[in-house]
Design an enzyme around this catalytic site. Structure first.
Site, PDB file in Angstrom:
ATOM      1  N   HIS A  58       0.711   2.250 -10.282  1.00  0.00           N
ATOM      2  CA  HIS A  58      -0.139   2.677  -9.008  1.00  0.00           C
ATOM      3  C   HIS A  58      -1.548   2.077  -9.442  1.00  0.00           C
ATOM      4  CE1 HIS A  58       1.732   6.461  -7.483  1.00  0.00           C
ATOM      5  NE2 HIS A  58       2.572   6.230  -8.396  1.00  0.00           N
TER       6      HIS A  58
ATOM      7  N   ASN B  55       3.835   6.708 -13.390  1.00  0.00           N
ATOM      8  CA  ASN B  55       4.590   8.077 -13.650  1.00  0.00           C
ATOM      9  C   ASN B  55       5.964   7.939 -14.199  1.00  0.00           C
ATOM     10  OD1 ASN B  55       2.060   9.590 -12.731  1.00  0.00           O
ATOM     11  ND2 ASN B  55       2.957   9.218 -10.693  1.00  0.00           N
TER      12      ASN B  55
ATOM     13  N   VAL C  13       9.640   8.531  -6.929  1.00  0.00           N
ATOM     14  CA  VAL C  13      10.659   7.341  -6.619  1.00  0.00           C
ATOM     15  C   VAL C  13      11.239   6.718  -7.966  1.00  0.00           C
ATOM     16  CG1 VAL C  13      10.683   5.150  -5.298  1.00  0.00           C
ATOM     17  CG2 VAL C  13       9.543   7.116  -4.476  1.00  0.00           C
TER      18      VAL C  13
ATOM     19  N   HIS D 259       7.056   1.805 -10.797  1.00  0.00           N
ATOM     20  CA  HIS D 259       6.010   1.224  -9.934  1.00  0.00           C
ATOM     21  C   HIS D 259       4.420   1.676 -10.704  1.00  0.00           C
ATOM     22  CE1 HIS D 259       7.408   5.282  -8.751  1.00  0.00           C
ATOM     23  NE2 HIS D 259       6.120   5.536  -8.495  1.00  0.00           N
TER      24      HIS D 259
ATOM     25  N   ARG E  30       0.762  -1.321  -0.020  1.00  0.00           N
ATOM     26  CA  ARG E  30       0.052   0.006   0.087  1.00  0.00           C
ATOM     27  C   ARG E  30       0.730   1.364  -0.134  1.00  0.00           C
ATOM     28  NH1 ARG E  30      -5.435  -1.272   0.063  1.00  0.00           N
ATOM     29  NH2 ARG E  30      -5.617  -3.719   0.951  1.00  0.00           N
ATOM     30  N   ASP E  31       0.473   2.174  -0.679  1.00  0.00           N
ATOM     31  CA  ASP E  31       0.916   3.654  -0.732  1.00  0.00           C
ATOM     32  C   ASP E  31       1.191   4.088   0.746  1.00  0.00           C
ATOM     33  OD1 ASP E  31       1.583   5.695  -3.176  1.00  0.00           O
ATOM     34  OD2 ASP E  31       1.522   6.496  -1.324  1.00  0.00           O
ATOM     35  N   ILE E  32       2.115   4.867   0.879  1.00  0.00           N
ATOM     36  CA  ILE E  32       2.113   5.435   2.220  1.00  0.00           C
ATOM     37  C   ILE E  32       1.387   6.705   2.277  1.00  0.00           C
ATOM     38  CG2 ILE E  32       4.248   7.310   2.042  1.00  0.00           C
ATOM     39  CD1 ILE E  32       5.626   6.000   4.435  1.00  0.00           C
TER      40      ILE E  32
HETATM   41  P1  DGP Z   1       5.354   8.797  -7.917  1.00  0.00           P
HETATM   42  O1  DGP Z   1       5.246  10.045  -7.559  1.00  0.00           O
HETATM   43  O2  DGP Z   1       4.652   8.125  -9.074  1.00  0.00           O
HETATM   44  O3  DGP Z   1       6.810   8.322  -8.022  1.00  0.00           O
HETATM   45  O4  DGP Z   1       4.685   7.698  -6.585  1.00  0.00           O
HETATM   46  C1  DGP Z   1       5.702   7.467  -5.507  1.00  0.00           C
HETATM   47  C2  DGP Z   1       4.907   6.844  -4.267  1.00  0.00           C
HETATM   48  O5  DGP Z   1       5.513   6.134  -3.430  1.00  0.00           O
HETATM   49  C3  DGP Z   1       4.154   7.914  -3.709  1.00  0.00           C
HETATM   50  O6  DGP Z   1       2.866   7.826  -3.991  1.00  0.00           O
HETATM   51  C4  DGP Z   1       4.362   7.787  -2.108  1.00  0.00           C
HETATM   52  C5  DGP Z   1       4.973   6.378  -2.207  1.00  0.00           C
HETATM   53  N1  DGP Z   1       5.981   6.111  -1.255  1.00  0.00           N
HETATM   54  C6  DGP Z   1       6.975   6.847  -1.109  1.00  0.00           C
HETATM   55  N2  DGP Z   1       7.690   6.385   0.151  1.00  0.00           N
HETATM   56  C7  DGP Z   1       7.072   5.296   0.470  1.00  0.00           C
HETATM   57  C8  DGP Z   1       7.217   4.583   1.636  1.00  0.00           C
HETATM   58  O7  DGP Z   1       8.536   4.448   2.117  1.00  0.00           O
HETATM   59  N3  DGP Z   1       6.530   3.500   1.575  1.00  0.00           N
HETATM   60  C9  DGP Z   1       5.193   3.214   0.876  1.00  0.00           C
HETATM   61  N4  DGP Z   1       4.563   2.136   0.931  1.00  0.00           N
HETATM   62  N5  DGP Z   1       5.216   4.029  -0.049  1.00  0.00           N
HETATM   63  C10 DGP Z   1       5.791   5.083  -0.348  1.00  0.00           C
END
Ligand code: DGP
Length: 114
Positions: A102, A87, A96, A100, A29-31
């Site tokens: 979404h 993205n 990041v 990934h 899951r996204d943080i």
């Molecule tokens: P993007 O903006 O497309 O690069 O999405 C990166 C996503 O990663 C963003 O929606 C937040 C998520 N994210 C960043 N750090 C962490 C983390 O440490 N854990 C989790 N679960 N998600 C994270």
């Protein structure tokens, strides 16, 4: 890969509950969720952006999309609908640099995206 946040999740350095895992991919899951369901699906291989995808990655990309539709079913958002998004780089808001997918659902989305 060195400082990559998602590689640290894969290695267990950043403990994260996984929603799905296989030999090639994991999902968690996204943080900072942008919808009631917001899951990230990543390859175990470090690939920085979609620009770095090569022919050899075709099957892992397919596996990621297939996992998204299976997870959508599990989350019960498959009938109402959902969105999958990669993205790529700055204009798209990539933060990041480990690709990934979404998976977002559980609410309505606008088109075109902002
Ligand atoms: P993007 O903006 O497309 O690069 O999405 C990166 C996503 O990663 C963003 O929606 C937040 C998520 N994210 C960043 N750090 C962490 C983390 O440490 N854990 C989790 N679960 N998600 C994270």
């Amino acid at each position: 890969m060195g400082d990559c946040l998602f590689c640290k999740i894969l290695s267990g350095d950043i403990p994260t509950e996984l929603e799905y895992e296989s030999e090639n991919i994991v999902a968690f899951r996204d943080i900072n969720p942008q919808a009631p369901t917001h899951i990230l699906i990543i390859p175990r291989e470090h690939i920085a952006t979609l620009n770095d995808v090569r022919k050899k990655h075709r099957s892992v990309l397919g596996e990621m999309q297939l996992a998204a539709s299976k997870l959508a079913e599990k989350e019960k958002i498959n009938i109402g609908g959902y969105r999958t998004v990669f993205n790529c780089n700055e204009d798209a808001g990539q933060s990041v640099f480990h690709i990934h997918l979404h998976l977002l659902g559980g609410r309505g989305f606008r088109w075109p995206p902002g």
